[in-house]
Design an enzyme around this catalytic site. Structure first.
Site, PDB file in Angstrom:
ATOM      1  N   ASP B  66       0.786  -1.226   0.000  1.00 48.36           N
ATOM      2  CA  ASP B  66       0.000   0.000   0.000  1.00 48.36           C
ATOM      3  C   ASP B  66       0.823   1.284   0.000  1.00 48.36           C
ATOM      4  O   ASP B  66       0.266   2.362   0.167  1.00 48.36           O
ATOM      5  CB  ASP B  66      -0.923   0.027   1.229  1.00 48.36           C
ATOM      6  CG  ASP B  66      -2.026  -1.005   1.099  1.00 48.36           C
ATOM      7  OD1 ASP B  66      -2.469  -1.544   2.139  1.00 48.36           O
ATOM      8  OD2 ASP B  66      -2.439  -1.281  -0.034  1.00 48.36           O
ATOM      9  N   LYS B  69       3.973   1.603  -4.754  1.00 47.25           N
ATOM     10  CA  LYS B  69       4.912   1.111  -5.789  1.00 47.25           C
ATOM     11  C   LYS B  69       4.313   1.264  -7.180  1.00 47.25           C
ATOM     12  O   LYS B  69       4.964   1.756  -8.109  1.00 47.25           O
ATOM     13  CB  LYS B  69       5.179  -0.386  -5.586  1.00 47.25           C
ATOM     14  CG  LYS B  69       6.265  -0.707  -4.610  1.00 47.25           C
ATOM     15  CD  LYS B  69       6.766  -2.124  -4.788  1.00 47.25           C
ATOM     16  CE  LYS B  69       5.709  -3.190  -4.618  1.00 47.25           C
ATOM     17  NZ  LYS B  69       6.245  -4.513  -5.006  1.00 47.25           N
ATOM     18  N   THR B  70       3.075   0.790  -7.302  1.00 40.70           N
ATOM     19  CA  THR B  70       2.459   0.774  -8.625  1.00 40.70           C
ATOM     20  C   THR B  70       2.188   2.189  -9.117  1.00 40.70           C
ATOM     21  O   THR B  70       2.426   2.508 -10.280  1.00 40.70           O
ATOM     22  CB  THR B  70       1.152  -0.035  -8.571  1.00 40.70           C
ATOM     23  OG1 THR B  70       1.425  -1.288  -7.954  1.00 40.70           O
ATOM     24  CG2 THR B  70       0.609  -0.274  -9.955  1.00 40.70           C
ATOM     25  N   HIS B 129       8.248 -12.189  -2.931  1.00 39.81           N
ATOM     26  CA  HIS B 129       9.642 -12.566  -2.767  1.00 39.81           C
ATOM     27  C   HIS B 129      10.001 -13.673  -3.750  1.00 39.81           C
ATOM     28  O   HIS B 129      11.019 -13.605  -4.447  1.00 39.81           O
ATOM     29  CB  HIS B 129       9.816 -13.040  -1.321  1.00 39.81           C
ATOM     30  CG  HIS B 129      11.187 -13.491  -0.965  1.00 39.81           C
ATOM     31  ND1 HIS B 129      11.721 -14.694  -1.372  1.00 39.81           N
ATOM     32  CD2 HIS B 129      12.135 -12.909  -0.222  1.00 39.81           C
ATOM     33  CE1 HIS B 129      12.922 -14.827  -0.883  1.00 39.81           C
ATOM     34  NE2 HIS B 129      13.212 -13.768  -0.183  1.00 39.81           N
TER      35      HIS B 129
END
Lengths: 292, 458
Positions: B66, B69-70, B129
Site C-alpha cells: 500500500d 509502488k504501482t 519474494h
C-alpha cells in the site's frame, strides 16, 4: 516549504520531534498514530504509549475492516504438539514477504498454541480427529494475553498492513496412556524463528500411529518420517491391505500403505510399518494456499 | 544476430553457436588467411572500447503493497513519456503483474521501460519474494539496483526487513529510497522516517549514510502536479538513479575468459577455438589454459582473429578465433573454457541456488531427498549431476527454491551467477544459478552415487 536535505543528525532536534522518534522506536506504531497519541496526551510519552496500546485493537480492527476481501494466497502452516494432542493451523496473508516476517510468524505460533490448548479441553475418550472452521477459529481464546484469536489477528493486521486470515485448523487427540503416538511436522523444516515448540512452514502434516519401538526417540523419528512422507507424497487415504490393492501406475499411487516410502524408494510405506510393527491410524495434510 | 535471435526466440549465445555450428561445416579454404567461418554480425571490434549506445540498467521496486509502488511506476512512465523517453503504462496494467514464463517457470512480474538522457532502464515489479527469486534464478538478468518505497505516513513496516533481505539475496548493492506520501506529513516526521530507513539500510549492509533519499508523492506526480512533491520528485528520482547507480560495464580488466563454442583445425596453422570473450582482454602471445570435462591443457594464444583479420588484442564482447599452441582438436570440445592461467578453478562441486518447477510448470510432482542424479545443462555443455541437500533440509518440494550442493560427474569451470537447468527424462525439472565453487570431491570411477557429500557447507 523549504526542506534541508542532509544525512547527518538534525541540527535542531525539537522536543516534539525527539519524542515522536522515541515513541515510534519504542512502540513500532506508525508515525501518524504516534503523532496523534502525543497530541491527544499532551506530549506525555508514557500516556501516549498507553493510549496507543489501547487504540491498537481498535485501529487494528479498523484496518482489518478496510482490507477485508483482499486475496490472501500466502501464509504459513503452524503445528503445535504435546503428548496427547497435536494441532495444525493455517493462517494466510497477502504476500510472501509478510509470511516470512517475524510479526506474522509469532501470530501463527500463538494461533497454533491456542488451538492446542483448545483441543486439550475437548473430550478425549478416543482417538479423535476434528477441524475448526475459519469462523470457529476466530473465537478460540488465546491463552497468554487473553482475548479471542480474532483480536490477535486484528492487531497483527494493524502492524503489517496486510489482510490476514485464520483459515482452518485440524486437531488430533489421543487419550492419555493409550498406545497411540502423535506426530506433527512442517516443511521446510528450517529453524523456527519462534521461541516455543511451534513449527512453521508452507506444508504441514499430523499423524496418529501405533508402534512398538524400544525407545521414545525411535518412535519420534518414525513419526517424523511418516509426516515427511505424507507432506512429500500427498496420499489421499491410509488404505487397508485386506481391501485395497496397489495402483498399477506406481507414480500415481494415492493409497498411503502402497506408496513408495519417501526416504527409501525400495520399500513401500506398508513395508516400513511392518518392519516396525506399526500401523497408521489417521493423518492430516495441509498445503498453504491449497483449494480445500 | 539480434534479428536471428529474436526470430528463433533464442538467447543470443545460443543463436551465435547455432550459426557457428552451421558454418563450421564449410571447410575453410587453404589459401585463405582467415580461419573464421565467413559471416559478419553486430558491431565492429572495439579494441579501445567506447560505449556507442546508451548504457542500460535493470531496476526493481520493493516496498509494502500500500505504499505506492504501482502508482510510482505508472507516474515514472507517464512523466518520462512526456519527455519522449517512455511509453506510459497505466496503474492497472502494472498492477496486474501478468504471469510470464521464463525457462518454463511462471513468474508474476510487470515490466516497464523508460530512459533518461544517460541510460535505458528496464524496471520490474513483482508482488512476491518468490517472484523476484525465480526471476533471478532463471538467469535472465541481474538487477542492478532497487527503489525502496516507504510511505511517510506509516514509516517502514515490519516486513521492510524482508524487502531488504530479498535485495541482499538477489545481489542488489545499490538502493535508492523514495519516501512517498510526503505531502501528508510534516517536516519532522519526514526527517524521522529518513533517519529510520537510513539506519535500517546500514544494519543490512547497505549504504545507509550516502544513498539518495527522495521525498515525493507518486499520486501528485501521476496527476501531473508541478509542486515540489509532484512531477519534480520523479525527476529527482531519475537523477538519483543516473548519478548513484554505477553503469554496469563490460569487464575489460579481469583475467580473460572465453567459453569455447567451436573447435577446428586449420591446415598449416594448427588448432583454432572460437567463442565470445566473456571477460577481460587477450593479447597475442598470452599464456592460457583450456579447462573442462576433467581436463586442463596449458597453451598459448599464438594467434588471434576477429572478423577474418589478424589482431593483436581482443576484448570482452568480441567474437574471436584463437590459435591454441600445441593442442590437438581431439583433446578439445565445445563447452570447455579458454582462460588466463591460474585465474579459474576447475571443480566438480558447487553450492547453487535452485528452483524446482511445480507440476503445473512441467516439473516433478514429488520432492527430492538428496542423492538426486540427473542431467545438468549449462552454457554449451551438459553432464550428469548429483544434487544433495544442505544440512537441516530433508527434502525439496516442487515449487520450492533454496540452496543445494551440486556434484558434477566431470570437473568444469562454473562462475558465480552462471545459470543451469536440470532435466529428468528430457523435461526441465529445475533451474538455478551457481553461488560458489567448492573443492572437488573424489569419488570412485564415475560413480556419482558413491560420492561422500558433506552437507554442512555454509
Amino acid at each position: 516549504m523549504q526542506r534541508l536535505l542532509h544525512s547527518s543528525a538534525p541540527l535542531w532536534a525539537s522536543l516534539d520531534k525527539a519524542m515522536l522518534g522515541k515513541l515510534r522506536k519504542k512502540t513500532g506504531y506508525t508515525f501518524s498514530n504516534c503523532k496523534k497519541a502525543l497530541e491527544v496526551c499532551g506530549n506525555d510519552i508514557a500516556k501516549a504509549e498507553e493510549w496507543l496500546h489501547e487504540q491498537a485493537k481498535a485501529l487494528g480492527w479498523a484496518k482489518a475492516n478496510k482490507l477485508e476481501g483482499r486475496a490472501t494466497a500466502q501464509g504459513l502452516v503452524g503445528v503445535a504438539s504435546d503428548s496427547s494432542c497435536v494441532a495444525m493451523v493455517e493462517v494466510n496473508c497477502e504476500t510472501d514477504f509478510v509470511a516470512r516476517n517475524k510479526t506474522f510468524r509469532s501470530l501463527v505460533e500463538r494461533v497454533a498454541a491456542a488451538c492446542l490448548n483448545h483441543g486439550k479441553t475437548l473430550p478425549q475418550d478416543n482417538l479423535t480427529k476434528s477441524f475448526l472452521s475459519a469462523d470457529q477459529l476466530k473465537t478460540v481464546p488465546c491463552g497468554k494475553e487473553g482475548g479471542p484469536l480474532a483480536d490477535h489477528v486484528a492487531l497483527a493486521i494493524g502492524s503489517v498492513g496486510e489482510n490476514l486470515s485464520l483459515r482452518r485448523c485440524a486437531l488430533l487427540q489421543a487419550p492419555p496412556r493409550s498406545a497411540v503416538h502423535l506426530s506433527g511436522y512442517t516443511h521446510p523444516a528450517e529453524n523456527s524463528l519462534g521461541v516455543g515448540p511451534v513449527l512453521c512452514g508452507r506444508y504441514g502434516a499430523l499423524v496418529a500411529f501405533k508402534a512398538t519401538l524400544d525407545s521414545a526417540p525411535k518412535t519420534q523419528i518414525l513419526g517424523r518420517q511418516l509426516c515427511q512422507h505424507i507432506v512429500g507424497m500427498c496420499p489421499e487415504r491410509i488404505g487397508d491391505p485386506e481391501k485395497d490393492s496397489p495402483n498399477p501406475d506406481t507414480d500415481s499411487e494415492s493409497v498411503l500403505i502402497f506408496q513408495e516410502f519417501l526416504l527409501d524408494v525400495n520399500q513401500t510405506v506398508g513395508n516400513v510399518l511392518e518392519e516396525h510393527d506399526a500401523s497408521i491410524l489417521d493423518f492430516v495434510r495441509f498445503e498453504c494456499g491449497e483449494a480445500c | 544476430m539480434a534479428l536471428l535471435a529474436s526470430v528463433l526466440k533464442l538467447p543470443r549465445q545460443l543463436a551465435q553457436s547455432a550459426l557457428h555450428a552451421s558454418c563450421a561445416c564449410r571447410r575453410p579454404s587453404l589459401a585463405s588467411s582467415s580461419w573464421l567461418p565467413t559471416r559478419t554480425w553486430s558491431s565492429g571490434p572495439k579494441v579501445n572500447p567506447e560505449p556507442q549506445q546508451k548504457q542500460h540498467c535493470n531496476v526493481g521496486t520493493i516496498g509494502h503493497v500500500d505504499h505506492g509502488k504501482t502508482t510510482l511506476t505508472a507516474a515514472i512512465t507517464k512523466i518520462m513519456e512526456q519527455k519522449g523517453q517512455s511509453k506510459y503504462t497505466s496503474y492497472d496494467d502494472i498492477d496486474s503483474a501478468p504471469e510470464e514464463k521464463s525457462r518454463g517457470i511462471t513468474i508474476n512480474i510487470a515490466h516497464v521501460y523508460y530512459q533518461t538522457s544517460l541510460r535505458h532502464y528496464a524496471h520490474t515489479d513483482c508482488p512476491g519474494h518468490a517472484d523476484y527469486v525465480k526471476n533471478m534464478i532463471s538467469g535472465t538478468s541481474q538487477m542492478d539496483c532497487a527503489i525502496l518505497l516507504v510511505a511517510a505516513t506509516d514509516g517502514q513496516m515490519p516486513q521492510t526487513v524482508e524487502h531488504l533481505l530479498l535485495a541482499k539475496q538477489i545481489g542488489i548493492q545499490h538502493i535508492v529510497v523514495f519516501i512517498n506520501k510526503a505531502d501528508l506529513v510534516d517536516k519532522d516526521t519526514l526527517e524521522l522516517v529518513e533517519l529510520e530507513i537510513r539506519e535500517l539500510l546500514s544494519d543490512f549492509g547497505f549504504d545507509g549514510n550516502d544513498c539518495p533519499v527522495i521525498f515525493g508523492s507518486a499520486l501528485k506526480a501521476l496527476k501531473g502536479e508541478e509542486t515540489e512533491y509532484g512531477v519534480p520528485s520523479v525527476h529527482r528520482l531519475m537523477d538519483a538513479l543516473d548519478k548513484y547507480v554505477p553503469t554496469p560495464v563490460r569487464d575489460y580488466t579481469s583475467p580473460f575468459e572465453m567459453p569455447i563454442d567451436n573447435v577446428f583445425s586449420v591446415p598449416g596453422r594448427g588448432t583454432v577455438v572460437t567463442g565470445t570473450i566473456k571477460k577481460g582482454t587477450i593479447k597475442k602471445g598470452d599464456d592460457a589454459v583450456v579447462l573442462g570435462f576433467n581436463e586442463e591443457h596449458k597453451t598459448q594464444a599464438s594467434g588471434l582473429q576477429v572478423f577474418k583479420k589478424n589482431v593483436e588484442v581482443a576484448v570482452a564482447g568480441d567474437n574471436v578465433g584463437v590459435l591454441v599452441k600445441n593442442l590437438k582438436v581431439a583433446t578439445l570440445e565445445k563447452g570447455m573454457l579458454l582462460c588466463a592461467r591460474n585465474s579459474k578453478k576447475i571443480s566438480n562441486h558447487y553450492v547453487a541456488n535452485i528452483y524446482f518447477l511445480t507440476k503445473g510448470e512441467g516439473g516433478r510432482s514429488k520432492p527430492i531427498i538428496g542423492k538426486y542424479i540427473q542431467q545438468m545443462f549449462s552454457a554449451t555443455w551438459n553432464c550428469a549431476v548429483r544434487i544433495d541437500l544442505k544440512e537441516g533440509q530433508d527434502m525439496f518440494m516442487p515449487g520450492q527454491h533454496g540452496q543445494v550442493l551440486l556434484t558434477l560427474i566431470k570437473k568444469m569451470v562454473m562462475s558465480d551467477g552462471q545459470s543451469f537447468t536440470v532435466r529428468e527424462n528430457n523435461k526441465t525439472v529445475a533451474t538455478g544459478t551457481i553461488v560458489k565453487t567448492l573443492e572437488s570431491l573424489h569419488f570412485p570411477n564415475n560413480k556419482l552415487y558413491k560420492a561422500e557429500v558433506k552437507n554442512d557447507v555454509i
